[in-house]
Design an enzyme around this catalytic site. Structure first.
Site, PDB file in Angstrom:
ATOM      1  N   SER A  17       0.821  -1.213   0.000  1.00 21.90           N
ATOM      2  CA  SER A  17       0.000   0.000   0.000  1.00 21.90           C
ATOM      3  C   SER A  17       0.853   1.260   0.000  1.00 21.90           C
ATOM      4  O   SER A  17       2.024   1.248   0.389  1.00 21.90           O
ATOM      5  CB  SER A  17      -0.904   0.016   1.232  1.00 21.90           C
ATOM      6  OG  SER A  17      -1.594  -1.197   1.360  1.00 21.90           O
TER       7      SER A  17
HETATM    8  N1  SAH Z   1      -0.685  -5.271   4.157  1.00 21.30           N
HETATM    9  C1  SAH Z   1       0.036  -5.514   2.934  1.00 21.30           C
HETATM   10  C2  SAH Z   1      -0.801  -5.149   1.725  1.00 21.30           C
HETATM   11  C3  SAH Z   1      -1.102  -6.369   1.001  1.00 21.30           C
HETATM   12  S1  SAH Z   1      -2.178  -6.325  -0.377  1.00 21.30           S
HETATM   13  C4  SAH Z   1       1.383  -4.823   2.927  1.00 21.30           C
HETATM   14  O1  SAH Z   1       1.664  -4.031   3.836  1.00 21.30           O
HETATM   15  O2  SAH Z   1       2.178  -5.092   2.022  1.00 21.30           O
HETATM   16  C5  SAH Z   1      -3.456  -7.379   0.234  1.00 21.30           C
HETATM   17  C6  SAH Z   1      -3.062  -8.789   0.579  1.00 21.30           C
HETATM   18  O3  SAH Z   1      -4.238  -9.458   1.007  1.00 21.30           O
HETATM   19  C7  SAH Z   1      -2.496  -9.597  -0.577  1.00 21.30           C
HETATM   20  O4  SAH Z   1      -1.245 -10.095  -0.232  1.00 21.30           O
HETATM   21  C8  SAH Z   1      -3.526 -10.721  -0.766  1.00 21.30           C
HETATM   22  O5  SAH Z   1      -2.926 -11.957  -1.141  1.00 21.30           O
HETATM   23  C9  SAH Z   1      -4.143 -10.811   0.612  1.00 21.30           C
HETATM   24  N2  SAH Z   1      -5.476 -11.408   0.659  1.00 21.30           N
HETATM   25  C10 SAH Z   1      -6.512 -11.237  -0.201  1.00 21.30           C
HETATM   26  N3  SAH Z   1      -7.568 -11.951   0.205  1.00 21.30           N
HETATM   27  C11 SAH Z   1      -7.204 -12.579   1.353  1.00 21.30           C
HETATM   28  C12 SAH Z   1      -7.860 -13.473   2.245  1.00 21.30           C
HETATM   29  N4  SAH Z   1      -9.144 -13.863   2.059  1.00 21.30           N
HETATM   30  N5  SAH Z   1      -7.178 -13.935   3.313  1.00 21.30           N
HETATM   31  C13 SAH Z   1      -5.894 -13.571   3.520  1.00 21.30           C
HETATM   32  N6  SAH Z   1      -5.213 -12.730   2.725  1.00 21.30           N
HETATM   33  C14 SAH Z   1      -5.865 -12.250   1.640  1.00 21.30           C
END
Ligand code: SAH
Length: 212
Positions: free
Chosen positions: A60
């Site tokens: 993000s």
């Molecule tokens: N917090 C992260 C942002 C990640 S983007 C950072 O600081 O880099 C969102 C993430 O959510 C992705 O890695 C995706 O694989 C994960 N995601 C999406 N759906 C999900 C689910 N149902 N359970 C767990 N993770 C999930």
């Protein structure tokens, strides 16, 4: 450690965009974002932009991480659940401000890389799980705070049930990429109140039965 000019520029930009909480600013200053982005994008790590990571996901934008963290109003004794570990950057920020962080990710490769980063930074108060975070983490509930970093199409009420009464969740909600808002939700005894506070664009929260 003396912050370099790119770090200072980013922190000033965050201040200008409403991040006034000095503990949050300090956490961003002391967490090397370059460690969380692909090596090729290293020179952009301290810019205020979202960047691609593995598995088609994104780390993000710093201002979004900062505003979400600020909204959580973390205390040093709190237990926090994060849905969507991704690169691990948001979890690393949380780990500096709360007692323990629980983070769930559905991509094993992302989780492996994130854990390596936590070890390298000696962040020993982060516990991770591979799986579908939309169901939360019942065995570890209740949580003082929950932060969701992937967008659900409707308010993820199952997660609100894993908050302590008075607990706070910050989550992006909305259909598609252009119609999402960040909500700040407070759990009351049998109900909750919520307020939208920012237009955002997150990757979707994927239920496990949908594959990748
Ligand atoms: N917090 C992260 C942002 C990640 S983007 C950072 O600081 O880099 C969102 C993430 O959510 C992705 O890695 C995706 O694989 C994960 N995601 C999406 N759906 C999900 C689910 N149902 N359970 C767990 N993770 C999930």
């Amino acid at each position: 450690m003396i912050a370099d000019s790119r770090t200072i520029r980013l922190l000033m930009e965050l201040r200008g965009q409403g991040v006034g909480d000095t503990a949050v600013l300090k956490a961003l200053e002391t967490t090397p974002r370059d460690l969380f982005v692909p090596e090729l994008l290293n020179d952009q790590a301290w810019e205020n932009t979202a960047l691609p990571i593995s598995c088609g996901q994104t780390i993000s934008q710093p201002v979004v991480v900062a505003l979400m963290t600020q909204r959580l109003a973390l205390g040093a004794r709190m237990r926090v659940l994060e849905i969507g570990t991704g690169s691990g950057y948001q979890a690393a920020i949380l780990a500096r401000l709360a007692r323990r962080v629980y983070s769930i990710e559905r991509h094993s490769e992302l989780l492996r890389q994130a854990r390596e980063r936590f070890d390298r930074l000696r962040l020993h108060n982060i516990t991770t799980m591979l799986g579908d975070g939309s169901r939360g983490w019942a065995e570890q509930a209740p949580f003082d705070r929950i932060v969701v970093t992937a967008a659900a199409s409707t308010m993820p009420e199952a997660l609100i049930e894993q908050l302590v009464p008075g607990g706070v969740m910050v989550a992006p909600v909305g259909e598609g990429a252009w119609n999402q808002k960040l909500y700040c939700v407070r759990r009351l005894d049998d109900t909750y109140e919520s307020e939208a506070f920012l237009d955002v664009r997150f990757v979707p929260l994927v239920p496990d039965d949908e594959g990748s």
